[in-house]
Design a protein around this motif. Sequence first.
Motif, PDB file in Angstrom:
ATOM      1  N   ILE A  70      -3.260   3.741  -3.843  1.00 45.28           N
ATOM      2  CA  ILE A  70      -4.108   2.541  -3.428  1.00 45.28           C
ATOM      3  C   ILE A  70      -5.282   2.729  -2.388  1.00 45.28           C
ATOM      4  O   ILE A  70      -5.021   3.662  -1.644  1.00 45.28           O
ATOM      5  CB  ILE A  70      -3.409   1.130  -2.872  1.00 45.28           C
ATOM      6  N   GLU A  71      -6.108   1.905  -2.536  1.00 49.43           N
ATOM      7  CA  GLU A  71      -7.294   2.326  -1.598  1.00 49.43           C
ATOM      8  C   GLU A  71      -7.115   1.785  -0.314  1.00 49.43           C
ATOM      9  O   GLU A  71      -6.486   0.803  -0.237  1.00 49.43           O
ATOM     10  CB  GLU A  71      -8.607   1.527  -2.209  1.00 49.43           C
ATOM     11  N   ASP A 128      -7.927  -1.810   0.202  1.00 51.36           N
ATOM     12  CA  ASP A 128      -7.044  -2.753  -0.067  1.00 51.36           C
ATOM     13  C   ASP A 128      -5.943  -3.112   0.881  1.00 51.36           C
ATOM     14  O   ASP A 128      -5.242  -4.429   0.517  1.00 51.36           O
ATOM     15  CB  ASP A 128      -6.454  -2.453  -1.569  1.00 51.36           C
ATOM     16  N   SER A 131      -5.295  -6.742   2.215  1.00 49.76           N
ATOM     17  CA  SER A 131      -4.847  -7.810   1.299  1.00 49.76           C
ATOM     18  C   SER A 131      -3.573  -7.139   0.608  1.00 49.76           C
ATOM     19  O   SER A 131      -3.568  -7.215  -0.689  1.00 49.76           O
ATOM     20  CB  SER A 131      -5.906  -8.370   0.487  1.00 49.76           C
ATOM     21  N   ILE A 152      -1.885  -6.788  -3.570  1.00 52.61           N
ATOM     22  CA  ILE A 152      -1.816  -5.611  -4.369  1.00 52.61           C
ATOM     23  C   ILE A 152      -0.491  -5.500  -5.166  1.00 52.61           C
ATOM     24  O   ILE A 152      -0.555  -5.357  -6.506  1.00 52.61           O
ATOM     25  CB  ILE A 152      -1.833  -4.298  -3.586  1.00 52.61           C
TER      26      ILE A 152
END
Length: 88
Positions: free
Chosen positions: A23-24, A27, A30, A34
């Motif tokens: 995942i980035e 991100d 939040s 996700i």
Amino acid sequence: MTSSPTASSFAYLLDGTGRARNIELDDLESIENISPAYGEPANPGLWVHINITDEQHVQWLKQSCELDPLVLEALLADETRPRTTAIG
């Protein structure tokens, strides 16, 4: 955390079955949004690897992670000799 993933900073959402999804870092602000978006369990594991020489990453740890102060101190310590501390 506004940062592009590099060789020294990345994150994975763990699904509990031995699989992980990259995942980035952006991100992570939040993270509760996700998991459902990826079809993962409601409380997945999370692996975050950051560069503590990057002040932005250090500030994220201090302000956003809600870590026990003792855990935070250990993560940011210059001395990283093997140690064991009971938490909780």
